[in-house]
Write an enzyme that holds these catalytic residues in place. Structure first.
Site: not given
Length: 294
Positions: A14, A96-99, A102-104, A106, A138
């Site tokens: 997102k 990527p994480w820390g970006a 919201g990847g984790g 999601s 999130d």
């Protein structure tokens, strides 16, 4: 016949089109106003049912922490539902994480949605939303499945219709810790509240990211990313509390018309530099929206 596995499940990222910090609760959580839009930069999950009750994970891309958010989500649903079933979760990690994308969160949402079906629980969406909030602010957004006006600590969601859009997204090598951003003396915590109507009237020029000044102070790479996008697309903004920055591609400058926007985005960073550059399209809704009943 009951399902034994679900493959190729998307977990989209997102963007925060703006992010205002409008206050702080007595427990220390910050109160936000934002608009979240889903984009087509996705992780992919494959989930297999296990009869032995174990929760296991396999990393098909970059290695994740042993107790990552999707593993915790699976355990949380297992405990809350009382099921004796388990699952094996394989993740092709692309976001990527820390970006601040919201990847984790999601991944956790897709895990809950998938296991709700794979384990035959048939929980309605509101129950998954409640469980998701215990995992991260999130997570409910991705379970909700719609682009949304977001308030509270992230749990108050109002679906909002957004026109189709394309974005240039850059992620520098640095990962910005959320704790460092929210503890920064540069963080504005009293931006006046606004309304959906005001946002819609001003569209992409509306608001700012109140966390951006803190991130810029934390790493000059964030500043560099913002400047690269501003030079090429005229606008730039940070997403969420991480290091990713973005620009609407409808601000693509005509003098660069020898390249398409997608080609230009890919050319913004050098291969092997550690930077990621992605041309992303918005999504009208989450690809798994119909997997939950309201």
């Amino acid at each position: 016949m009951s399902l034994s596995a679900l493959y190729d499940l998307p977990a989209p990222a997102k963007l925060n089109l703006f992010l205002h910090v409008v206050g702080r609760r007595p427990d220390g959580y910050h109160l936000l106003q934002s608009v979240f839009t889903l984009i087509d930069w996705c992780d992919t999950l494959h989930v297999e049912r296990r009869a032995d009750g174990r929760i296991s994970r396999e990393d098909l891309g970059p290695a994740l922490p042993e107790d990552d958010l999707c593993t915790r989500a699976a355990r949380a649903l297992q405990v809350a539902s009382g099921t004796t079933l388990g699952a094996h979760i394989a993740i092709d990690k692309q976001v990527p994480w820390g970006a601040g994308l919201g990847g984790g969160s999601s991944d956790a949402a897709t895990t809950l949605i998938a296991l709700n079906r794979l384990w035959g629980l048939h929980w309605p969406r509101y129950r998954l939303l409640q469980l998701g909030l215990t995992l991260g602010a999130d997570v409910p957004f991705f379970i909700g499945g719609h682009n949304a006006w977001v308030e509270g600590i992230g749990e108050q969601l109002t679906p909002i219709d957004l026109p189709p859009a394309a974005y240039a997204v850059l992620k520098p090598p640095v990962a910005v810790p959320t704790a460092a951003i929210f503890s920064s003396p540069l963080l504005t915590r009293d931006t006046p509240r606004t309304t959906i109507a005001v946002f819609l009237a001003q569209a992409k020029s509306f608001g700012k990211n109140d966390l951006q000044a803190s991130a810029e102070a934390y790493s000059p790479q964030v500043v560099d990313g913002l400047e690269i996008l501003k030079q090429n697309f005229g606008l730039s903004r940070m997403s969420g509390s991480g290091s990713a920055v973005f620009a609407p591609c409808d601000a693509f400058r005509q003098e660069c018309s020898a390249q398409s926007p997608a080609e230009l985005v890919r050319s913004l960073v050098d291969p092997g530099s550690g930077w990621l550059a992605r041309y992303c399209s918005s999504l009208e809704s989450h690809p798994l929206l119909g997997w939950c009943t309201d």
